[in-house]
Scaffold this motif. Structure first.
Motif, PDB file in Angstrom:
ATOM      1  N   ALA A 109       0.854  -1.197   0.000  1.00 22.42           N
ATOM      2  CA  ALA A 109       0.000   0.000   0.000  1.00 22.42           C
ATOM      3  C   ALA A 109       0.882   1.237   0.000  1.00 22.42           C
ATOM      4  O   ALA A 109       1.787   1.368   0.828  1.00 22.42           O
ATOM      5  CB  ALA A 109      -0.924   0.014   1.214  1.00 22.42           C
ATOM      6  N   ILE A 110       0.641   2.120  -0.932  1.00 24.25           N
ATOM      7  CA  ILE A 110       1.433   3.336  -1.069  1.00 24.25           C
ATOM      8  C   ILE A 110       0.886   4.410  -0.140  1.00 24.25           C
ATOM      9  O   ILE A 110      -0.296   4.756  -0.187  1.00 24.25           O
ATOM     10  CB  ILE A 110       1.413   3.819  -2.533  1.00 24.25           C
ATOM     11  CG1 ILE A 110       2.073   2.770  -3.444  1.00 24.25           C
ATOM     12  CG2 ILE A 110       2.126   5.154  -2.663  1.00 24.25           C
ATOM     13  CD1 ILE A 110       1.982   3.107  -4.922  1.00 24.25           C
ATOM     14  N   LEU A 111       1.753   4.922   0.725  1.00 24.55           N
ATOM     15  CA  LEU A 111       1.361   6.000   1.636  1.00 24.55           C
ATOM     16  C   LEU A 111       1.372   7.354   0.942  1.00 24.55           C
ATOM     17  O   LEU A 111       0.501   8.193   1.175  1.00 24.55           O
ATOM     18  CB  LEU A 111       2.298   6.055   2.842  1.00 24.55           C
ATOM     19  CG  LEU A 111       2.338   4.831   3.750  1.00 24.55           C
ATOM     20  CD1 LEU A 111       3.390   5.038   4.829  1.00 24.55           C
ATOM     21  CD2 LEU A 111       0.970   4.572   4.360  1.00 24.55           C
ATOM     22  N   ALA A 112       2.356   7.597   0.083  1.00 21.98           N
ATOM     23  CA  ALA A 112       2.498   8.887  -0.582  1.00 21.98           C
ATOM     24  C   ALA A 112       3.432   8.707  -1.771  1.00 21.98           C
ATOM     25  O   ALA A 112       4.179   7.727  -1.854  1.00 21.98           O
ATOM     26  CB  ALA A 112       3.046   9.949   0.371  1.00 21.98           C
ATOM     27  N   TYR A 113       3.367   9.655  -2.685  1.00 18.53           N
ATOM     28  CA  TYR A 113       4.236   9.563  -3.854  1.00 18.53           C
ATOM     29  C   TYR A 113       4.565  10.962  -4.351  1.00 18.53           C
ATOM     30  O   TYR A 113       3.907  11.948  -3.991  1.00 18.53           O
ATOM     31  CB  TYR A 113       3.562   8.752  -4.969  1.00 18.53           C
ATOM     32  CG  TYR A 113       2.531   9.530  -5.732  1.00 18.53           C
ATOM     33  CD1 TYR A 113       2.815  10.080  -6.985  1.00 18.53           C
ATOM     34  CD2 TYR A 113       1.253   9.725  -5.203  1.00 18.53           C
ATOM     35  CE1 TYR A 113       1.869  10.795  -7.671  1.00 18.53           C
ATOM     36  CE2 TYR A 113       0.306  10.438  -5.884  1.00 18.53           C
ATOM     37  CZ  TYR A 113       0.609  10.975  -7.129  1.00 18.53           C
ATOM     38  OH  TYR A 113      -0.337  11.696  -7.803  1.00 18.53           O
ATOM     39  N   ALA A 114       5.574  11.047  -5.211  1.00 14.92           N
ATOM     40  CA  ALA A 114       5.948  12.309  -5.851  1.00 14.92           C
ATOM     41  C   ALA A 114       6.584  11.992  -7.196  1.00 14.92           C
ATOM     42  O   ALA A 114       7.091  10.879  -7.418  1.00 14.92           O
ATOM     43  CB  ALA A 114       6.917  13.103  -4.966  1.00 14.92           C
ATOM     44  N   ILE A 115       6.564  12.971  -8.095  1.00 17.34           N
ATOM     45  CA  ILE A 115       7.192  12.860  -9.413  1.00 17.34           C
ATOM     46  C   ILE A 115       8.290  13.925  -9.494  1.00 17.34           C
ATOM     47  O   ILE A 115       8.059  15.089  -9.155  1.00 17.34           O
ATOM     48  CB  ILE A 115       6.185  13.063 -10.549  1.00 17.34           C
ATOM     49  CG1 ILE A 115       5.011  12.070 -10.412  1.00 17.34           C
ATOM     50  CG2 ILE A 115       6.851  12.914 -11.907  1.00 17.34           C
ATOM     51  CD1 ILE A 115       5.399  10.628 -10.590  1.00 17.34           C
ATOM     52  N   THR A 116       9.494  13.534  -9.920  1.00 15.62           N
ATOM     53  CA  THR A 116      10.575  14.518 -10.003  1.00 15.62           C
ATOM     54  C   THR A 116      10.311  15.532 -11.095  1.00 15.62           C
ATOM     55  O   THR A 116       9.719  15.215 -12.136  1.00 15.62           O
ATOM     56  CB  THR A 116      11.923  13.817 -10.269  1.00 15.62           C
ATOM     57  OG1 THR A 116      11.832  13.081 -11.493  1.00 15.62           O
ATOM     58  CG2 THR A 116      12.281  12.869  -9.142  1.00 15.62           C
ATOM     59  N   ASN A 117      10.783  16.777 -10.867  1.00 13.55           N
ATOM     60  CA  ASN A 117      10.613  17.826 -11.868  1.00 13.55           C
ATOM     61  C   ASN A 117      11.762  17.772 -12.883  1.00 13.55           C
ATOM     62  O   ASN A 117      12.550  16.824 -12.905  1.00 13.55           O
ATOM     63  CB  ASN A 117      10.533  19.196 -11.195  1.00 13.55           C
ATOM     64  CG  ASN A 117      11.777  19.514 -10.365  1.00 13.55           C
ATOM     65  OD1 ASN A 117      12.857  18.938 -10.584  1.00 13.55           O
ATOM     66  ND2 ASN A 117      11.640  20.436  -9.412  1.00 13.55           N
ATOM     67  N   SER A 118      11.846  18.783 -13.733  1.00 10.06           N
ATOM     68  CA  SER A 118      12.861  18.786 -14.793  1.00 10.06           C
ATOM     69  C   SER A 118      14.287  18.803 -14.241  1.00 10.06           C
ATOM     70  O   SER A 118      15.241  18.434 -14.938  1.00 10.06           O
ATOM     71  CB  SER A 118      12.645  19.989 -15.714  1.00 10.06           C
ATOM     72  OG  SER A 118      12.736  21.204 -14.978  1.00 10.06           O
ATOM     73  N   LYS A 119      14.460  19.228 -12.961  1.00 10.79           N
ATOM     74  CA  LYS A 119      15.778  19.247 -12.334  1.00 10.79           C
ATOM     75  C   LYS A 119      16.054  17.973 -11.537  1.00 10.79           C
ATOM     76  O   LYS A 119      17.069  17.875 -10.864  1.00 10.79           O
ATOM     77  CB  LYS A 119      15.905  20.466 -11.419  1.00 10.79           C
ATOM     78  CG  LYS A 119      15.760  21.802 -12.138  1.00 10.79           C
ATOM     79  CD  LYS A 119      15.877  22.964 -11.148  1.00 10.79           C
ATOM     80  CE  LYS A 119      15.716  24.307 -11.848  1.00 10.79           C
ATOM     81  NZ  LYS A 119      15.810  25.437 -10.881  1.00 10.79           N
ATOM     82  N   GLY A 120      15.121  17.017 -11.607  1.00  8.52           N
ATOM     83  CA  GLY A 120      15.296  15.777 -10.856  1.00  8.52           C
ATOM     84  C   GLY A 120      14.949  15.898  -9.389  1.00  8.52           C
ATOM     85  O   GLY A 120      15.220  14.978  -8.609  1.00  8.52           O
ATOM     86  N   GLU A 121      14.336  16.992  -8.991  1.00  6.47           N
ATOM     87  CA  GLU A 121      14.032  17.225  -7.576  1.00  6.47           C
ATOM     88  C   GLU A 121      12.670  16.628  -7.214  1.00  6.47           C
ATOM     89  O   GLU A 121      11.737  16.637  -8.013  1.00  6.47           O
ATOM     90  CB  GLU A 121      14.043  18.723  -7.284  1.00  6.47           C
ATOM     91  CG  GLU A 121      15.391  19.394  -7.544  1.00  6.47           C
ATOM     92  CD  GLU A 121      15.315  20.901  -7.495  1.00  6.47           C
ATOM     93  OE1 GLU A 121      16.363  21.543  -7.288  1.00  6.47           O
ATOM     94  OE2 GLU A 121      14.199  21.446  -7.698  1.00  6.47           O
TER      95      GLU A 121
END
Length: 906
Positions: free
Chosen positions: A49-61
């Motif tokens: 089960a995924i608690l949270a997620y994020a996608i990196t921006n153009s700078k890899g952050e």
């Protein structure tokens, strides 16, 4: 009550603060080059089960916030052509950078797969193919099945229970809020995906400065230039001969868009409401309204049942509309929009009612029966011209609209009360003209913004109500007719409204402050005359007989409100706060010298409106709202001459009563969860309010069932509190979308009846369930039901007013479609509406059967449909309230058979 609120708020803030952690950093490859669009997920060890997620921006952050009670969590990083990375880390705030190893992916076969629901920032995208069934044809058919989205019966689209503020097609707002036409007629095959733009601020110069808590819908088409549309032509057997025609061609290009729409039918479809404004945008865009008549006067109306409109609407409607948008400059910043629509509609309606009134200390028990037959005729036209510039460096919008009505209604009524029977024929003519112009512009000035807004509205309403014979209006103890064939009520309203404001906005460290000054002005002239009736002479020497001027009004009602306010806005990755803090100087005056009306109010009020929202753990949002508002009545609270608003009611306000002053305090809280990774959406809402009034109505009923309403100067309250929640989830494995909703609302108010005071408490509860399934290739199912219960409790020191009444209801709709052979569809629809009150129970069931053949190559459908198979001709219902028991029987549409050809324009 206070303990419940305190507990709820304590839990609310506990959720916000418990174990929230933030992890941020940068993702690069072996050479130190940033990797964009890499996914970073947080999971609890041993749990899928995924608690949270994020996608990196153009700078890899990346930056991800989550909540967990575990001491350690798993962090997983995935990117295309990179070796997946998993690391167990401490449950704490920290910065972590990762280097990923290159790993080429061998593609054995080319297969394109699209996720059903994806999220990127504040945009959630739905792949339409994942939710449609073989029987769906239009965008609206599929939208109703998407988790988190709901489509009301009036066409309004809700996201997580709240109305959207914009509806775009390829990023352009062609319909300016009147999106029903596109939603109902855009072929699903033209749509690539539906995007929900959360926290959408439509004014570009205000983005990242003035936040919004509303969402918008953007329909992304498969092609950037699309010529499409939907058409239907049908005929049928019934009484009378039936027809149904729908022709809606559409064009969506990069520079221009247009929609032309013509719909006509006499089979019970309410197509004339498609032009209504359903999304009103942002307050900085100016003011827009659904122009409407001030319909003070009415014939007596037959009842309508709690059924889908198609079951009872006896109509003959023609609706024509056209919408056009084009860019008028090379930068595509300026848009010109022209919208127009025309409606011609005739409706028949018939009902019978029997009402038994309880005995009181002033009146014996009595029975009133009515049989009402109506003809309603609507003729209206509207035109609108809009100039808009919506750019990062400035905003301008001017909307000019004109509406004209030529409406007329008729009523034939047979009434029995006591020992008398009367027959009346009623007619009303009600032409209305309305003009509005709204202007709003935002001009950047150094680091500041200047916003100027202006709104002007002028409207005239002229209404004439006639009753023949005039003797129908004999009301024991109140009014009687003069020797005349017709009693006539004339009324004219002239309304002028002007709102002007200017504000200056400036920003610093995420905060935007907007001081504003403005002036709101409204004046209304009311002129009425009631002829051919007179009052029965009073036998009480303390009650003077009405003078001739008592049958007319010449009232001027004026409101002038200068104000100053401060807007406060804040937006960050987690927080969104906005508040408006106005101080209003309210100056109201009502004058009619001949009727001795001279009233005024001069009062300064503080009316704050505050909203705060916190986003956490990627999928959660929590919010609090609060506001205080004041209302000082309108012209309809100040007239004192007799006014026949309906043939069953002749009203007048007491000239000695002050202007109403109503103060409303309200607050609410909301918790929302939307997780596109597991297709789960839910929201919980709680709201409470307290309305304080200085006047209380005291209705007095006579033996014929007529009610005279007077007002007493006495402080009184109406308190409301309500809870609602909804959970929806899509199950990909079973191709099933399901949702459950619940609401509980309680209202407690002070009331008077026959000069006796009591407390009235109303509680309503409902449970709803929606389900659709396309798992089987040979069948699809749509099902929803609602169970409701309403309980009214009246408590008083007067025993005759103490009572408890309850009403139960059950509504459900089942639609089943079978696909036995390719391109052949058999459909079955079942509407069931049950109600019960006391020992009385009424069950109303309706059944439809359809067969459809699809000519796949030409995208043409041939449909044969049999509606109301059981030929149920009347709807029966039973109601109990504080003063009476009522039985109502309403005429319905009979059984009918339709043959329809349906097609796309391209």
């Amino acid at each position: 009550m206070k303990k419940n609120i305190s507990l709820f708020l304590m839990l609310f803030f506990t959720v916000l603060t418990f174990a929230q952690k933030t992890i941020s950093g940068k993702i690069t490859d072996d050479d130190g080059v940033a990797i964009p669009s890499a996914s970073v997920t947080i999971e609890e060890p041993g749990k899928d089960a995924i608690l949270a997620y994020a996608i990196t921006n153009s700078k890899g952050e990346y930056k991800v916030t989550f909540t967990s009670a575990e001491s350690n969590v798993d962090l997983k990083v995935k990117a295309f052509n990179q070796k997946p990375l998993t690391k167990q880390i401490n449950n704490s705030d920290q910065t972590l950078n990762f280097k990923m190893q290159s790993e080429a992916t061998e593609i054995k076969e080319v297969q394109l797969k699209t996720k059903m629901i994806t999220a990127r920032g504040d945009t959630i995208s739905y792949d339409l193919k994942a939710f449609n069934s073989k029987n769906d044809r239009t965008l609206a058919d599929v939208m109703k099945k998407i988790p988190g989205i709901e489509v009301n019966t009036d066409g309004t689209i809700l996201y997580q229970g709240n109305a959207i503020n914009k509806f775009y097609v390829n990023g352009k707002d062609l319909m300016e809020g009147g999106y029903g036409t596109i939603n109902n007629s855009l072929p699903k095959d033209a749509v690539q995906k539906v995007e929900v733009l959360e926290n959408h601020q439509p004014v570009k110069i205000l983005q990242d400065k003035v936040p919004s808590d509303q969402a918008a819908i953007n329909i992304k088409l498969k092609n950037s230039v699309t010529m499409t549309g939907r058409g239907e032509v049908g005929t049928g057997f019934g009484d009378p001969w039936l027809w149904n025609v729908k022709l809606t061609p559409m064009f969506f290009g990069q520079k221009s868009q247009w929609v032309v729409n013509y719909k006509t039918n006499n089979m019970g479809e309410q197509v004339e409401n498609e032009g209504n404004i359903l999304a009103f945008g942002n307050r900085f865009e100016g003011k827009r309204i659904n122009a409407s008549q001030n319909d003070w006067l009415n014939v007596e109306n037959a009842s309508t049942p709690n059924l889908p409109v198609k079951r009872y609407l006896m109509n003959s409607v023609h609706y024509l509309s056209a919408n056009y948008l084009t860019n008028i400059d090379k930068k595509k910043e300026w848009e010109l929009k022209a919208n127009a629509n025309y409606t011609n509609n005739a409706v028949n309606r018939e009902s019978y009612s029997q009402t038994d009134y309880f005995a009181t200390s002033n009146q014996p028990a009595s029975r009133v029966t009515q049989n009402i037959f109506n003809n309603f005729y609507t003729d209206k036209a509207k035109g609108e011209l809009i100039f808009t510039k919506n750019a990062k460096k400035g905003f301008f919008k001017n909307t000019t609209s004109f509406s004209q009505y030529w409406n007329a209604d008729r009523g034939i009524v047979d009434r029995t009360d006591g020992n008398s029977s009367r027959h009346g024929e009623e007619a009303i003519e009600s032409p209305t003209s309305s003009f509005q112009n709204s202007l709003s512009t935002i001009i950047p000035w150094n680091e500041k913004m200047i916003n100027v807004q202006s709104y002007i509205n002028y409207q005239t309403d002229k209404q004439t109500l006639e009753v023949s014979p005039a003797s129908y209006l004999q009301i024991p103890g109140f009014m009687t007719a003069t020797p005349s064939d017709i009693a006539r009520q004339n009324m004219r309203l002239k309304t002028f409204e002007a709102n002007h404001s200017a504000n200056l906005g400036f920003s610093a460290k995420g905060w935007t402050f907007t001081p504003e000054v403005g002036f709101n002005f409204k004046t209304t002239d009311l002129v009425t005359d009631l002829s051919n009736i007179r009052a029965i002479p009073s036998t009480n020497p303390n009650i003077p007989n009405p003078k001739p001027e008592s049958y007319s009004n010449d009232l001027k009602y004026t409101t002038a409100t200068p104000y100053g306010s401060l807007g406060v806005n804040y937006k960050s990755e987690s927080w969104m706060i906005y508040a408006n803090l106005p101080v209003n100087s309210n100056n109201i005056k009502a004058e009619d010298p001949l009727r001795l009306v001279s009233k005024s109010v001069n009062k300064v009020t503080f009316e704050p409106n505050i909203f705060a929202q916190y986003s956490f753990a990627s999928f959660w949002k929590a919010s609090l709202t609060g506001n205080i508002s004041n209302n000082f009545g309108e012209v309809n609270t100040a007239y004192s001459g007799f006014l026949m608003t309906s043939p069953n009611g002749i009203n007048a306000m007491d000239a000695t009563n002050p202007i109403p002053q109503n103060n409303t305090k309200s607050g609410g809280t909301r918790i929302e969860y939307r997780n596109p990774l597991n297709n789960l959406f839910f929201n919980l809402n709680y709201r409470l309010s307290d309305v304080k009034r200085n006047l209380i109505s005291s209705p007095v009923r006579n033996e014929a069932g007529y009610t005279t309403v007077k007002y007493l100067e006495q402080d009184n309250h109406t308190k409301n509190n309500g809870f609602s929640g909804e959970v929806g989830k899509y199950f990909p494995k079973f191709k099933t979308n399901a949702s459950v909703s619940y609401s509980n609302n309680t209202s407690t108010s002070d009331a008077y009846q026959n000069d006796k005071s009591y407390e009235s408490k109303n509680n309503s509860q409902s449970v709803g369930f929606k389900f659709n399934n396309t798992y089987f290739s040979w069948m699809s199912v749509d099902y929803n039901f609602t169970i409701s219960r309403t309980k009214q409790t009246n408590t008083s020191e007067t025993p005759e007013l103490n009572n408890i009444n309850s009403r139960n209801g059950f509504n459900h709709n089942l639609g089943v479609f079978f696909y036995p052979i390719e391109n052949h569809t058999i459909g079955f629809n079942w509407d069931q509406v049950n109600s019960s009150a006391g020992t009385q129970k009424y069950n109303n069931g309706f059944y439809d059967l359809s067969y459809q053949f699809s000519w796949a190559k030409k995208k043409i459908d041939f449909e044969l449909k049999w509606m109301n198979i059981a030929n149920k001709k009347v709807f029966e219902t039973y109601d109990i309230n504080a003063q009476s028991i009522s039985y109502t029987r309403i005429q319905l549409r009979p059984s009918q058979v339709m043959f329809t050809v349906k097609f796309n324009f391209k």
